[in-house]
Design an enzyme around this catalytic site. Structure first.
Site, PDB file in Angstrom:
ATOM      1  N   CYS A 142      31.833  -3.516   0.916  1.00  0.00           N
ATOM      2  CA  CYS A 142      31.990  -4.934   1.232  1.00  0.00           C
ATOM      3  C   CYS A 142      31.488  -5.747   0.041  1.00  0.00           C
ATOM      4  CB  CYS A 142      31.204  -5.233   2.500  1.00  0.00           C
ATOM      5  SG  CYS A 142      31.008  -6.963   2.877  1.00  0.00           S
ATOM      6  N   HIS A 143      31.876  -7.031  -0.002  1.00  0.00           N
ATOM      7  CA  HIS A 143      31.477  -7.871  -1.136  1.00  0.00           C
ATOM      8  C   HIS A 143      29.974  -8.003  -1.304  1.00  0.00           C
ATOM      9  CE1 HIS A 143      35.182  -9.269  -2.890  1.00  0.00           C
ATOM     10  NE2 HIS A 143      35.687  -9.059  -1.692  1.00  0.00           N
ATOM     11  N   THR A 144      29.240  -7.970  -0.215  1.00  0.00           N
ATOM     12  CA  THR A 144      27.787  -8.139  -0.327  1.00  0.00           C
ATOM     13  C   THR A 144      27.154  -6.979  -1.089  1.00  0.00           C
ATOM     14  OG1 THR A 144      27.961  -9.212   1.797  1.00  0.00           O
ATOM     15  CG2 THR A 144      25.747  -8.852   0.973  1.00  0.00           C
ATOM     16  N   HIS A 161      26.657  -1.269   4.047  1.00  0.00           N
ATOM     17  CA  HIS A 161      26.339  -1.767   5.394  1.00  0.00           C
ATOM     18  C   HIS A 161      27.536  -1.758   6.339  1.00  0.00           C
ATOM     19  CE1 HIS A 161      27.780  -5.182   3.130  1.00  0.00           C
ATOM     20  NE2 HIS A 161      28.081  -5.760   4.269  1.00  0.00           N
ATOM     21  N   GLU A 162      28.683  -1.212   5.882  1.00  0.00           N
ATOM     22  CA  GLU A 162      29.806  -1.000   6.811  1.00  0.00           C
ATOM     23  C   GLU A 162      29.917   0.503   6.970  1.00  0.00           C
ATOM     24  OE1 GLU A 162      33.615  -2.698   5.643  1.00  0.00           O
ATOM     25  OE2 GLU A 162      32.924  -4.737   5.959  1.00  0.00           O
ATOM     26  N   CYS A 179      17.472  -7.375  19.256  1.00  0.00           N
ATOM     27  CA  CYS A 179      16.267  -6.818  19.886  1.00  0.00           C
ATOM     28  C   CYS A 179      16.219  -7.143  21.364  1.00  0.00           C
ATOM     29  CB  CYS A 179      15.008  -7.318  19.173  1.00  0.00           C
ATOM     30  SG  CYS A 179      14.576  -9.038  19.540  1.00  0.00           S
ATOM     31  N   CYS A 208      13.626 -11.634  21.048  1.00  0.00           N
ATOM     32  CA  CYS A 208      13.230 -12.785  20.223  1.00  0.00           C
ATOM     33  C   CYS A 208      13.932 -14.039  20.737  1.00  0.00           C
ATOM     34  CB  CYS A 208      13.562 -12.539  18.751  1.00  0.00           C
ATOM     35  SG  CYS A 208      15.306 -12.590  18.352  1.00  0.00           S
ATOM     36  N   CYS A 231      17.683 -13.908  20.306  1.00  0.00           N
ATOM     37  CA  CYS A 231      18.365 -13.007  21.246  1.00  0.00           C
ATOM     38  C   CYS A 231      18.406 -13.611  22.648  1.00  0.00           C
ATOM     39  CB  CYS A 231      17.683 -11.644  21.281  1.00  0.00           C
ATOM     40  SG  CYS A 231      18.106 -10.622  19.851  1.00  0.00           S
ATOM     41  N   CYS A 250      19.392 -12.446  15.424  1.00  0.00           N
ATOM     42  CA  CYS A 250      18.104 -11.840  15.813  1.00  0.00           C
ATOM     43  C   CYS A 250      17.138 -11.858  14.618  1.00  0.00           C
ATOM     44  CB  CYS A 250      18.335 -10.402  16.258  1.00  0.00           C
ATOM     45  SG  CYS A 250      16.828  -9.487  16.593  1.00  0.00           S
ATOM     46  N   ARG A 309      13.739  -9.445  10.432  1.00  0.00           N
ATOM     47  CA  ARG A 309      14.350 -10.164   9.326  1.00  0.00           C
ATOM     48  C   ARG A 309      13.537 -10.032   8.025  1.00  0.00           C
ATOM     49  NH1 ARG A 309      14.083 -14.651   6.725  1.00  0.00           N
ATOM     50  NH2 ARG A 309      12.188 -15.200   7.842  1.00  0.00           N
ATOM     51  N   CYS A 337      31.017  -4.911   9.504  1.00  0.00           N
ATOM     52  CA  CYS A 337      30.853  -6.222   8.834  1.00  0.00           C
ATOM     53  C   CYS A 337      32.123  -7.053   8.855  1.00  0.00           C
ATOM     54  CB  CYS A 337      30.318  -6.063   7.411  1.00  0.00           C
ATOM     55  SG  CYS A 337      30.058  -7.653   6.590  1.00  0.00           S
ATOM     56  N   ARG A 383      40.177  -3.047   1.972  1.00  0.00           N
ATOM     57  CA  ARG A 383      38.972  -2.230   2.104  1.00  0.00           C
ATOM     58  C   ARG A 383      39.243  -0.817   1.584  1.00  0.00           C
ATOM     59  NH1 ARG A 383      36.186  -6.075   2.411  1.00  0.00           N
ATOM     60  NH2 ARG A 383      34.623  -6.574   3.973  1.00  0.00           N
TER      61      ARG A 383
HETATM   62  N1  APR Z   1      41.900 -20.402  -3.252  1.00  0.00           N
HETATM   63  C1  APR Z   1      42.537 -19.593  -2.386  1.00  0.00           C
HETATM   64  N2  APR Z   1      42.295 -18.270  -2.296  1.00  0.00           N
HETATM   65  C2  APR Z   1      41.404 -17.739  -3.140  1.00  0.00           C
HETATM   66  C3  APR Z   1      40.702 -18.517  -4.083  1.00  0.00           C
HETATM   67  C4  APR Z   1      40.984 -19.915  -4.134  1.00  0.00           C
HETATM   68  N3  APR Z   1      40.379 -20.719  -4.984  1.00  0.00           N
HETATM   69  N4  APR Z   1      39.859 -17.703  -4.769  1.00  0.00           N
HETATM   70  C5  APR Z   1      40.025 -16.459  -4.269  1.00  0.00           C
HETATM   71  N5  APR Z   1      40.948 -16.476  -3.284  1.00  0.00           N
HETATM   72  C6  APR Z   1      41.416 -15.362  -2.461  1.00  0.00           C
HETATM   73  C7  APR Z   1      41.554 -14.038  -3.185  1.00  0.00           C
HETATM   74  O1  APR Z   1      42.812 -13.918  -3.820  1.00  0.00           O
HETATM   75  C8  APR Z   1      41.389 -13.015  -2.046  1.00  0.00           C
HETATM   76  O2  APR Z   1      42.634 -12.666  -1.476  1.00  0.00           O
HETATM   77  O3  APR Z   1      40.432 -15.108  -1.461  1.00  0.00           O
HETATM   78  C9  APR Z   1      40.556 -13.758  -1.003  1.00  0.00           C
HETATM   79  C10 APR Z   1      39.157 -13.178  -0.793  1.00  0.00           C
HETATM   80  O4  APR Z   1      39.289 -11.904  -0.268  1.00  0.00           O
HETATM   81  P1  APR Z   1      38.339 -10.694  -0.663  1.00  0.00           P
HETATM   82  O5  APR Z   1      37.899 -10.875  -2.059  1.00  0.00           O
HETATM   83  O6  APR Z   1      39.055  -9.433  -0.311  1.00  0.00           O
HETATM   84  O7  APR Z   1      37.054 -10.945   0.275  1.00  0.00           O
HETATM   85  P2  APR Z   1      36.681 -10.573   1.792  1.00  0.00           P
HETATM   86  O8  APR Z   1      36.207  -9.166   1.880  1.00  0.00           O
HETATM   87  O9  APR Z   1      37.759 -10.998   2.712  1.00  0.00           O
HETATM   88  O10 APR Z   1      35.413 -11.523   1.983  1.00  0.00           O
HETATM   89  C11 APR Z   1      35.544 -12.906   1.826  1.00  0.00           C
HETATM   90  O11 APR Z   1      33.443 -13.308   2.874  1.00  0.00           O
HETATM   91  O12 APR Z   1      31.934 -11.645   3.344  1.00  0.00           O
HETATM   92  C12 APR Z   1      32.227 -12.716   2.524  1.00  0.00           C
HETATM   93  O13 APR Z   1      31.135 -12.260   0.461  1.00  0.00           O
HETATM   94  C13 APR Z   1      32.377 -12.233   1.107  1.00  0.00           C
HETATM   95  O14 APR Z   1      32.589 -14.350   0.192  1.00  0.00           O
HETATM   96  C14 APR Z   1      33.334 -13.206   0.566  1.00  0.00           C
HETATM   97  C15 APR Z   1      34.220 -13.590   1.742  1.00  0.00           C
HETATM   98 ZN    ZN Z   2      29.595  -7.155   4.499  1.00  0.00          ZN
HETATM   99 ZN    ZN Z   3      16.163 -10.428  18.606  1.00  0.00          ZN
END
Ligand code: APR
Ligand code: ZN
Ligand code: ZN
Length: 377
Positions: free
Chosen positions: A48-50, A70-71, A100, A103, A106, A114, A118, A177, A372
């Site tokens: 995931c992006h995080t 975390h996924e 939990c 808290c 929750c 929750c 944290r 996630c 993904r």
């Molecule tokens: N305008 C429109 N679309 C955009 C722009 C923009 N300025 N910039 C990026 N995008 C598009 C990308 O082309 C991509 O398809 O946004 C999409 C983002 O998708 P992913 O990068 O695959 O991200 P995703 O896993 O869906 O998560 C999105 O949520 O969990 C958070 O940190 C994560 O900030 C991220 C967001």
């Molecule tokens: Zn995530």
């Molecule tokens: Zn809790």
């Protein structure tokens, strides 16, 4: 099961030794679970992006060296003292937002955030302030209470839920996630009503899951907004009815959307993590009742802005974490929904790789080529 109970386990993990360096596959030691902890054998995990964001050194709370991820989904190997409701062999999903049940968060029906663990979770530690991971004599930090980039991990019992054992690990790991977050943002946070018009900014995993939620709620129009038109085809399968590429217009995207919808959208969702598109999403909402939900995570230190007039005239700005789902109660239900074929998961998986190819998975994420990538141990 049984022969490893109470013992240190040696296994493979992807260790993030320091920021901005590729992960390194190492043999690590995973200590047995302590009081109210559970040791889990991870079967499948997704990136995931995080995870990427933390590895890039952008998360101020990120600690190194650590085990990211975390996924994930897996099987309980052993349980620590005082653990109730879990036994070895249970199929489980780790939860980065725990539940939990005690808290004040929750106890409130209004939120899912929750707060029980944290502080220690943010420090990359188990609730008792220590780590269960070591590598080459060095202690490793945990990550988001999950650390699924290890063949075995230890999590708090409030950070784990039991799921239907017939569900495929390589699909349900996604419910840890992104998919749950987007789906819940539409159904819980926005509470989209039938017949409404929605716009989804960003068509990655989160955005696609939002679309799935809007469709389930009976939205009449779902407009996908993305600068990468390669994303449009898949979004259609999830229920997107129209598409807009902001780079193809002279006018700001909010004006384009307002023109398309006779005054603006009932609901908009920001699934990018860009403060400029957050503003555009709010301003694309209809005067009087439009609701905009922020889901994307912006870089540290960024701030959002708009004219207060936008809110005074009846638009609402909201945000959501994990789609508002009370995690332990809800994730098992989402798994059942997948088994009932009323929730899509297979379509989110662009690539499947062996766990040891994890760095390739990160490259696919960065390049925008994958929704993904699922890794299997
Ligand atoms: N305008 C429109 N679309 C955009 C722009 C923009 N300025 N910039 C990026 N995008 C598009 C990308 O082309 C991509 O398809 O946004 C999409 C983002 O998708 P992913 O990068 O695959 O991200 P995703 O896993 O869906 O998560 C999105 O949520 O969990 C958070 O940190 C994560 O900030 C991220 C967001
Ligand atoms: Zn995530
Ligand atoms: Zn809790």
């Amino acid at each position: 099961m049984g022969d490893t109970t109470g013992k240190v386990i040696q296994c493979k993990a992807a260790v993030a030794w320091e920021a901005k360096k590729p992960l390194s596959i190492e043999d690590i030691e995973v200590a047995p679970p302590k009081e109210n902890e559970i040791r889990v054998k991870i079967i499948a995990t997704a990136i995931c992006h995080t995870d990427a964001y933390t590895l890039d050194g952008l998360d101020p709370e990120g600690s190194f060296p650590c085990v990211l991820g975390h996924e994930g989904a897996g099987i309980v190997e052993s349980v620590g003292p005082s653990v109730q409701g879990f036994q070895p062999g249970d199929h489980v999903i780790p939860l980065y937002i725990p539940q939990c049940g005690e808290c004040k968060f929750c106890l409130s029906p209004k939120t899912n955030v929750c707060s029980k663990i944290r502080l220690t979770q943010g420090q990359g530690k188990m609730p008792d302030g220590t780590s269960r991971f070591t590598c080459k004599g060095q202690s490793l930090y945990h990550f988001m209470g999950c650390s699924t980039f290890s063949e075995y991990t230890v999590v708090a019992d409030i950070s784990l839920c039991k799921v239907d054992p017939t569900a495929a690990f390589d699909k349900i790991c996604l419910l840890g996630c992104g998919v749950s977050t987007g789906f819940g943002a539409a159904l819980n946070t926005a509470n989209v009503d039938s017949g409404s018009t929605c716009a989804v900014f960003g068509l990655g995993a989160v955005g696609l899951a939002v679309i799935m939620g809007c469709k389930e709620a009976g939205a009449q129009r779902i407009i996908g907004v993305d600068i990468n038109e390669n994303k449009f085809e898949l979004a259609k399968i999830f229920g997107c009815t129209e598409f807009v590429n902001p780079t193809k217009f002279e006018k700001p995207i909010q004006e384009v959307l307002i023109d398309l919808t006779d005054g603006g959208l009932d609901y908009t969702f920001e699934c990018i993590g860009n403060v400029k598109t957050m503003r555009a999403a709010l301003e694309a909402c209809h005067k009087g009742w439009g609701v905009s939900v922020i889901i994307g995570v912006a870089s540290a230190g960024q701030e959002i802005s708009t004219r207060p007039f936008q809110l005074v005239t009846g638009r609402t700005w909201k945000g959501t974490a994990f789609g508002g789902w009370k995690s332990k109660d809800s994730v098992p239900r989402l798994v059942s929904k997948y088994l009932d074929k009323s929730l899509m998961l297979d379509e989110f998986v662009s690539y499947k790789l062996p766990f040891t190819s994890i760095n390739e998975g990160f490259e696919l994420l960065h390049s925008g080529k994958s929704i993904r990538t699922v890794l299997e141990y």
